[in-house]
Design a protein around this motif. Structure first.
Motif, PDB file in Angstrom:
ATOM      1  N   MET A   1       0.815  -1.196   0.000  1.00  0.00           N
ATOM      2  CA  MET A   1       0.000   0.000   0.000  1.00  0.00           C
ATOM      3  C   MET A   1       0.859   1.262   0.000  1.00  0.00           C
ATOM      4  O   MET A   1       0.522   2.229  -0.662  1.00  0.00           O
ATOM      5  CB  MET A   1      -0.934  -0.013   1.216  1.00  0.00           C
ATOM      6  N   THR A   2       1.955   1.226   0.754  1.00  0.00           N
ATOM      7  CA  THR A   2       2.805   2.418   0.782  1.00  0.00           C
ATOM      8  C   THR A   2       3.468   2.652  -0.569  1.00  0.00           C
ATOM      9  O   THR A   2       3.656   3.797  -0.966  1.00  0.00           O
ATOM     10  CB  THR A   2       3.881   2.332   1.881  1.00  0.00           C
ATOM     11  N   VAL A  11      -2.652   3.222   6.269  1.00  0.00           N
ATOM     12  CA  VAL A  11      -2.358   1.787   6.267  1.00  0.00           C
ATOM     13  C   VAL A  11      -2.631   1.205   7.653  1.00  0.00           C
ATOM     14  O   VAL A  11      -3.262   0.152   7.784  1.00  0.00           O
ATOM     15  CB  VAL A  11      -0.901   1.510   5.835  1.00  0.00           C
ATOM     16  N   ALA A  12      -2.172   1.885   8.696  1.00  0.00           N
ATOM     17  CA  ALA A  12      -2.380   1.408  10.064  1.00  0.00           C
ATOM     18  C   ALA A  12      -3.867   1.293  10.386  1.00  0.00           C
ATOM     19  O   ALA A  12      -4.315   0.292  10.957  1.00  0.00           O
ATOM     20  CB  ALA A  12      -1.692   2.343  11.059  1.00  0.00           C
ATOM     21  N   ALA A  18      -3.025  -0.147  16.255  1.00  0.00           N
ATOM     22  CA  ALA A  18      -3.222   0.933  17.221  1.00  0.00           C
ATOM     23  C   ALA A  18      -2.655   2.259  16.727  1.00  0.00           C
ATOM     24  O   ALA A  18      -3.133   3.322  17.098  1.00  0.00           O
ATOM     25  CB  ALA A  18      -2.591   0.568  18.556  1.00  0.00           C
ATOM     26  N   GLY A  19      -1.647   2.203  15.885  1.00  0.00           N
ATOM     27  CA  GLY A  19      -1.045   3.428  15.373  1.00  0.00           C
ATOM     28  C   GLY A  19      -0.016   3.128  14.313  1.00  0.00           C
ATOM     29  O   GLY A  19       0.381   1.974  14.111  1.00  0.00           O
ATOM     30  N   PRO A  20       0.449   4.167  13.607  1.00  0.00           N
ATOM     31  CA  PRO A  20       1.417   3.968  12.540  1.00  0.00           C
ATOM     32  C   PRO A  20       2.769   3.450  13.024  1.00  0.00           C
ATOM     33  O   PRO A  20       3.465   2.762  12.293  1.00  0.00           O
ATOM     34  CB  PRO A  20       1.548   5.342  11.894  1.00  0.00           C
ATOM     35  N   GLY A  21       3.128   3.730  14.273  1.00  0.00           N
ATOM     36  CA  GLY A  21       4.394   3.238  14.806  1.00  0.00           C
ATOM     37  C   GLY A  21       4.436   1.722  14.824  1.00  0.00           C
ATOM     38  O   GLY A  21       5.447   1.106  14.463  1.00  0.00           O
ATOM     39  N   MET A  26       6.376  -3.388  12.396  1.00  0.00           N
ATOM     40  CA  MET A  26       6.039  -4.715  11.893  1.00  0.00           C
ATOM     41  C   MET A  26       6.453  -4.920  10.436  1.00  0.00           C
ATOM     42  O   MET A  26       6.808  -6.022  10.049  1.00  0.00           O
ATOM     43  CB  MET A  26       4.527  -4.981  12.016  1.00  0.00           C
ATOM     44  N   TYR A  27       6.383  -3.860   9.618  1.00  0.00           N
ATOM     45  CA  TYR A  27       6.512  -4.054   8.178  1.00  0.00           C
ATOM     46  C   TYR A  27       7.674  -3.325   7.515  1.00  0.00           C
ATOM     47  O   TYR A  27       7.844  -3.409   6.310  1.00  0.00           O
ATOM     48  CB  TYR A  27       5.207  -3.656   7.482  1.00  0.00           C
TER      49      TYR A  27
END
Length: 64
Positions: A1-2, A11-12, A18-21, A26-27
């Motif tokens: 997606m990015t 995406v998050a 819970a958040g973009p962090g 993870m990815y």
């Protein structure tokens, strides 16, 4: 997606994180070319010809 241009916050949310962090932790390993893409984007920004209202206007020698 990015790679398709979707920002990490979206995406998050889409993945239910819970958040973009968390998503980045993870990815990030799946984006090994991210640094190269960022470098190319910065290079492209700084090599653009100045245009628009912020470009200096220099009168020619014959104009008054």
């Amino acid at each position: 997606m990015t790679r398709a241009g979707v920002d990490i916050r979206t995406v998050a949310e889409y993945l239910g994180h819970a958040g973009p962090g968390f998503t980045l932790r993870m990815y990030t390993h799946l984006m090994p070319d991210a640094a190269d893409r960022a470098r190319r984007a910065v290079d492209a920004f700084f090599t653009q010809e100045p245009t628009g209202p912020s470009a200096p206007v220099v009168p020619s020698a014959g104009s008054t």
